[in-house]
Write an enzyme that holds these catalytic residues in place. Sequence first.
Site, short mmCIF file in Angstrom:
data_model
loop_
_atom_site.label_atom_id
_atom_site.label_comp_id
_atom_site.label_asym_id
_atom_site.label_seq_id
_atom_site.Cartn_x
_atom_site.Cartn_y
_atom_site.Cartn_z
N LYS A 69 0.86 -1.19 0.00
CA LYS A 69 0.00 0.00 0.00
C LYS A 69 0.90 1.24 0.00
O LYS A 69 1.98 1.22 0.61
CB LYS A 69 -0.89 -0.04 1.25
CG LYS A 69 -1.87 1.11 1.38
CD LYS A 69 -2.76 0.92 2.61
CE LYS A 69 -3.73 2.06 2.82
NZ LYS A 69 -4.62 1.84 3.99
N SER B 150 -9.61 2.01 3.27
CA SER B 150 -8.78 2.82 2.43
C SER B 150 -7.82 2.00 1.55
O SER B 150 -7.29 2.54 0.59
CB SER B 150 -7.95 3.78 3.29
OG SER B 150 -7.08 3.06 4.15
N SER C 26 -9.62 -0.72 7.22
CA SER C 26 -9.13 -0.50 5.86
C SER C 26 -8.55 -1.71 5.15
O SER C 26 -8.34 -1.66 3.94
CB SER C 26 -8.08 0.60 5.85
OG SER C 26 -8.72 1.83 5.83
N1 GLN Z 1 -12.67 4.12 7.07
C1 GLN Z 1 -11.95 4.33 8.28
C2 GLN Z 1 -11.44 5.75 8.35
O1 GLN Z 1 -11.61 6.46 7.40
C3 GLN Z 1 -10.84 3.33 8.40
C4 GLN Z 1 -9.61 3.74 7.73
C5 GLN Z 1 -8.46 2.82 7.95
O2 GLN Z 1 -8.59 1.74 8.52
N2 GLN Z 1 -7.28 3.30 7.58
O3 GLN Z 1 -10.92 6.16 9.34
#
Ligand code: GLN
Length: 491
Positions: free
Chosen positions: A94, A169, A193
Amino acid sequence: MIPPHGPAIKGIYLCSMPKYTSLSDIQRTLHEGETTCRALVEYYLSQIEQTRHLNAYVEVWAEEALEKAGELDTRFKENPDSVGRLFGAVISLKDNICYAGHQVTAASKILEGFTSLYSATAVERLLAEDAIIIGRTNCDQFGMGSSNENSVYGPVRNAADPERVSGGSSGGAAVSVQTDTCLAALGSDTGGSVRQPAAFCGIWGFKPTYGRISRHGLIAYGSSFDQIGVMANNPSDIAALLDVMQGPDEFDSTTIQCPMSNVQFPISNIRIGYFPEAIENEGLDAGVRSVTWRFIEQLRAAGHVVAPIAFDLLDFIIPTYYILTTAEASSNLARYDGIRYGRRSPRATNLEETYLLSRSEGFSEEVKRRILLGTFVLSSGYYDAYYNKAQRARALIRKKTLGVLSGFDFILMPVAPTTAWRFGEKSDDPVAMYLSDIYTVLANLAGIPALAVPAGHHPENDLPVGIQLMAAPWEDAKLLEFAQQALRLAD
Ligand code: GLN
């Protein structure tokens, strides 16, 4: 009972199964001389080419991967015992995980052109066992988002339906596995994410216990929540990578020594708890609910106990998570000042403008929203009312969750309230987007390991649906082993 491994893709875009279903499959093929690392990398690169329109990768390190593969093939030919445990494992990273000498931007403009001076500990350990890194994948900026629509590189498309989001994400990471462009992907999971995009794309996604994998070299979002996670086509590949990456690291004081191999065999008569409020919740899509019930029935039919257990803190999960993560993010992101890292605004004529313009131009709207919210909840007038209260709520949520896990081996929940949505459906409504994280953030608030299992397809729209299993802290191996056994029942 759980569908056999392989991405749950039914679209016309791709084949329905990866060419190599697991690392052991690849290693057997390599040992029998049926293929070479170079041929493997060539295959994955051709998959990347064919799926470019999905926008999963922001950079592909083709030459380097081919060169490394060639070196490994030569070394293996000379002495088959000289290769590491991840011989033949091709992995994507990532775009928020550092790899020395390579660019990393967290999908932001502010880190445009930034090259990392060192590798994340997790990456160092993978390389030391001869994994091949093939490229970096698209994501929501600084890991903030649930749909991968918040990236300076544009959104990632879901191969199951390219008109829909990949999840976020770590959307690019999920699609990189879904489309068979690598064996496994590293993502990061602050509040789901890794698991949510895995569920949206029909693959497996795992967030380890907090402190299992070093965060050194992972670009920080919410440091007390962040964990590097793995996406793959089966739980045994996840376990193999985890085994290599995990363990104490002098650069991350939250990592501790806790061996993976603490599983008692065989795993039978497992006790699994579920929260009826979560499954009966009116926000849960009816098709996802029916897949969840079917999954529960399958577990019962396999001889496990699946029982309801009350959990009255569900309503507090999302507010607690978003207060604490935005607070941590506002502090973590203070380092991007246009001076030390990445891009400096060319319009700035003095120090103050350098800060102001570099940050205004370099961060997306969503990142700015979170920095503002986080700064607000940490401000002296509101600290007690919000930040402190949320800290106390977190402690309570963790205590109750661990209480449940003292009576059950696992907690079961859907991964997300819906399947992958269409582009734009939630982008104008940040609160709706935040609420979609309801089932995943619990594991990060409590610091426990959680696995997204590809559990089938939605009865109406035919998109992948994921079910989540969570375990007590440090029971990562037990969770993965259970998933592996449940999988075997399907064969
Ligand atoms: N959707 C969650 C956020 O926006 C999780 C994001 C993540 O795990 N990096 O915080």
